[in-house]
Design an enzyme around this catalytic site. Structure first.
Site, mmCIF file in Angstrom:
data_model
loop_
_atom_site.group_PDB
_atom_site.id
_atom_site.type_symbol
_atom_site.label_atom_id
_atom_site.label_comp_id
_atom_site.label_asym_id
_atom_site.label_seq_id
_atom_site.Cartn_x
_atom_site.Cartn_y
_atom_site.Cartn_z
ATOM 1 N N LYS A 126 0.902 15.439 -16.170
ATOM 2 C CA LYS A 126 1.971 16.405 -16.445
ATOM 3 C C LYS A 126 1.426 17.628 -17.170
ATOM 4 O O LYS A 126 1.649 18.773 -16.748
ATOM 5 C CB LYS A 126 3.071 15.746 -17.284
ATOM 6 C CG LYS A 126 4.185 16.696 -17.697
ATOM 7 C CD LYS A 126 5.188 16.005 -18.611
ATOM 8 C CE LYS A 126 6.195 16.993 -19.163
ATOM 9 N NZ LYS A 126 7.145 16.362 -20.106
ATOM 10 N N ASP A 144 8.664 16.151 -14.874
ATOM 11 C CA ASP A 144 9.285 15.838 -16.163
ATOM 12 C C ASP A 144 10.564 15.039 -15.919
ATOM 13 O O ASP A 144 10.851 14.623 -14.792
ATOM 14 C CB ASP A 144 9.565 17.123 -16.949
ATOM 15 C CG ASP A 144 10.759 17.886 -16.402
ATOM 16 O OD1 ASP A 144 11.094 17.723 -15.208
ATOM 17 O OD2 ASP A 144 11.378 18.638 -17.183
#
Length: 214
Positions: A126, A144
């Site tokens: 991420k 996310d």
């Protein structure tokens, strides 16, 4: 009846176009002035709102002005400085560890490829994808909580595994749109497709969403 991949790709195209028209200015909401500042801010953003992170980094980046400052700082003090972002002990260790490796192994420059980025302490896909997309213009997706939830509602995926979702979405959306897609979904998740009370009636993609309740 199971949806064909061709139909999914067409629906994905429609979703992107509709969201782009609705949120043309969607962009990363973390504040930063350098690749390293974005890296730090993204580490802090785990389980924390971008708004809170921006409040913290406003003073943090005045106190620690370079990767070296973070690399050789007192980690206990750094932990206190980022306390309000949550998980402060782990985040401070990750920030210092990543900064130390950047200084000592990469000449103070944040790496520009996925393998080297995820080798940094506390940096997962991420964070790495965020840096790659925002700083180095490498097509990438940041998966996310908004992306996980909304892509499941859209039935573009049926898993909560971020890495699996990333690869599934790569097969549906044009690579040139990957970075922007994340920002569009985040803005939509904050404004309309809210977790506990989605505003399906006001949603610009409700006709493309199998989960819409109108």
């Amino acid at each position: 009846m199971r949806e064909s991949k061709t139909n999914k790709i067409e629906r994905a195209k429609g979703v992107y176009q509709s969201l782009f028209a609705e949120y043309p200015d969607a962009k990363c909401s973390l504040h930063y002035k350098s690749p390293h500042e974005l890296l730090v801010a993204t580490i802090l953003s785990a389980q924390c709102t971008d708004h809170r992170v921006n409040q913290v980094t406003l003073g943090l980046f005045e106190k620690y002005t370079s990767p070296k400052d973070f690399a050789y700082c007192n980690v206990s003090q750094l932990s206190k400085d980022v306390h309000s972002c949550g998980y402060h002990n782990q985040k401070s260790k990750s920030i210092q560890g990543a900064s130390l490796k950047i200084v000592e192994e990469y000449g103070g420059q944040v790496p520009n490829n996925l393998d080297e980025l995820v080798s940094l302490p506390g940096v997962g896909r991420k964070t790495a994808n965020c840096v790659l997309g925002e700083i180095y213009n490498v097509p990438s997706m940041v998966i996310d909580t908004h992306m996980v939830r909304i892509m499941n509602l859209l039935k573009f995926t049926h898993t909560k595994d971020a890495k699996k979702i990333e690869f599934e979405l790569m097969a549906l959306f044009e690579y040139k749109n990957w970075v922007k897609l994340t920002h569009l979904i985040i803005d939509h998740g904050r404004a309309v497709c809210i977790a506990r009370r989605p505003k399906c009636g006001a949603c610009v993609i409700n006709e493309l969403c199998p989960s819409a309740v109108i």
